[in-house]
Design an enzyme around this catalytic site. Structure first.
Site, mmCIF file in Angstrom:
data_model
loop_
_atom_site.group_PDB
_atom_site.id
_atom_site.type_symbol
_atom_site.label_atom_id
_atom_site.label_comp_id
_atom_site.label_asym_id
_atom_site.label_seq_id
_atom_site.Cartn_x
_atom_site.Cartn_y
_atom_site.Cartn_z
ATOM 1 C CG HIS A 12 9.053 -45.206 69.023
ATOM 2 N ND1 HIS A 12 8.243 -43.860 69.534
ATOM 3 C CD2 HIS A 12 8.866 -45.040 67.987
ATOM 4 C CE1 HIS A 12 8.215 -43.828 68.555
ATOM 5 N NE2 HIS A 12 8.607 -43.638 67.281
ATOM 6 C CG HIS A 59 5.103 -45.600 63.789
ATOM 7 N ND1 HIS A 59 4.418 -45.577 65.432
ATOM 8 C CD2 HIS A 59 6.336 -44.736 63.515
ATOM 9 C CE1 HIS A 59 5.652 -44.995 65.895
ATOM 10 N NE2 HIS A 59 6.345 -44.744 65.374
ATOM 11 C CG HIS A 193 15.220 -42.964 62.313
ATOM 12 N ND1 HIS A 193 14.806 -41.692 63.306
ATOM 13 C CD2 HIS A 193 13.637 -43.536 62.733
ATOM 14 C CE1 HIS A 193 13.306 -42.017 63.559
ATOM 15 N NE2 HIS A 193 12.428 -43.068 63.186
ATOM 16 C CD GLU A 240 9.525 -41.810 65.128
ATOM 17 O OE1 GLU A 240 9.360 -42.093 64.592
ATOM 18 O OE2 GLU A 240 10.759 -42.027 65.234
HETATM 19 FE FE FE2 Z 1 8.458 -43.871 65.217
#
Ligand code: FE2
Lengths: 280, 131
Positions: A12, A59, A193, A240
């Site tokens: 996302h 977030h 990431h 995540e």
């Molecule tokens: Fe995220």
């Protein structure tokens, strides 16, 4: 009876939403990212879910540091796209199936998952980017959406096993709802990431591909992976991916992988995407 | 009893755990307030006055003034929060990462285009001489 028929795993990355919102999808940089979702949009048009149960993380948009629920279920009638610092995304308002959502809330709590209930909530890119890549830019989202926000920002996130078991409880909840509904569950976030500090930019394609393989071949083993492995191998923000286990747990043990897409990079991130269908 | 932190040997990484969240609370709350237009306007109008509303340590305030992105993380900041201050300055996530790595914006962008930072040699602090 309502049924969960398929699962979607999907990154996302906020920059993907920005690329769509600002008409950059045909640029060389973005083309390969979006090419991998063409088949997904065809699949969505055929699958036609009535409801998407969308597992994502907020977030620091709906929840700042003052309140950090591990699992928060959206029960409001609708959810507005939030201003995350550069204005709200120009995407449709997200409409819930509030009756099913409160049924799931009740069922989960009695099933010993003590979730937080959100009767007001704005949604950020974590929720809207997966809808955008899977549906493109419609006037209205074609499905109702039940959001489940999972804390993965402050360590520790819930364990992979807890997420996997929650998926099973969500399935029990959905299947005890009388209305005939086709429900597709999304697990979002990832893939490898790291956005922060000196190791930022870490990408681990071998690890990511192995994760995607094991979603089909070894979901239970995969759900046992300790957090430190995500942090080390997939980057501090790669954790995540525990959210994908919620999606996987809600499906049959035996599933068919119907589509996969993997691309590096989108901004700082490896983009990963998979569609899994229950057999029959 | 203290929690064993099995992730502290990862190089170049601050895992934002509950301890860091406690230390960085006001810094992070300041940053996140810039996610909304009202916060951005107030900070723009009177940076020092706005900072003073948040009971941060002097070190944290100085890191904000200096826009020392790594220092903010060392002092309990988290990237999803500090990125709001970066956005206030017109710096996006990718360029912020470029700054934090010390590589600079263009070489970082180039590295990402070439597949990102490899995991090889980047798993353990022992593999990084300077840490
Ligand atoms: Fe995220």
């Amino acid at each position: 009876m309502a049924r969960i028929t398929a699962g979607v795993g999907c990154s996302h990355v906020p920059a993907i939403g920005i690329a769509m919102d600002t008409g950059k999808t045909e640029e060389e940089y973005w083309k390969p990212v979006f090419a991998g979702f063409e088949k997904s949009r065809e699949w969505m048009a055929k699958a036609k879910p009535d409801v998407i149960f969308l597992v994502y993380n907020d977030h620091c948009t709906a929840f700042d540091s003052s309140i950090i629920p591990t699992f928060a279920l959206g029960c409001a009638p609708e959810f507005q796209p939030a201003d995350e610092g550069w204005g709200p995304r120009p995407v449709p308002v997200v409409k819930n199936h509030p009756v099913l959502a409160s049924h799931i809330a009740q069922s989960l709590i009695l099933d010993e998952f003590d979730i937080t209930i959100m009767n007001e909530m704005e949604v950020d890119h974590g929720l809207t980017v997966p809808l955008s890549v899977m549906y493109g830019q419609p006037e209205e989202w074609p499905a109702l959406v039940i959001p489940l926000a999972v804390n993965v920002v402050m360590y520790p996130a819930p364990t992979g096993n807890r997420c996997y078991q929650l998926g099973k409880a969500i399935r029990r909840a959905v299947e005890s709802f009388d209305e005939d509904l086709n429900v597709v569950i999304f697990g979002t976030g990832g893939m490898s990431h790291q956005l922060q500090y000196k190791r930022a930019g870490l990408i681990n394609p071998e690890w990511d591909q192995a994760f995607l393989d094991r979603l089909t071949s070894d979901p239970v083993g995969l759900s046992q992976m300790p957090h430190v492995e995500y942090l080390r191998e997939a980057g501090s923000e790669g954790v995540e991916m525990v959210m994908w286990h919620v999606m996987r747990g809600a499906l049959d043990d035996d599933v068919t992988e119907v589509h996969r897409h993997y691309h590096v990079p989108a901004s700082n991130t490896a983009v990963g995407h998979i569609i899994l269908e229950n057999k029959v | 009893m203290t929690m064993k932190k099995d992730y502290e040997d990862i190089p170049g990484t601050f895992v934002f755990d509950a301890d860091r969240a406690r230390v960085g609370y006001h810094l992070n709350q300041f940053c996140i307030s810039l996610g909304k237009a009202a916060g951005r306007d107030a900070f723009k109008a009177d940076p020092e006055g706005y900072l003073a509303r948040y009971p941060m340590s002097e070190e944290q305030k100085q890191a904000v003034r200096d826009r020392d992105w790594n220092r903010m993380l060392e002092l309990g900041g988290n990237i999803y929060y500090t990125s709001k201050l970066a956005a206030f300055d017109g710096i996006n996530f990718q360029n912020l990462a470029g700054l934090m790595t010390g590589m600079g914006v263009e070489p970082y962008r180039e590295m990402m285009l070439n597949g990102g930072r490899s995991i090889e040699g980047n798993r353990y602090k022992s593999e990084w001489e300077e840490e």
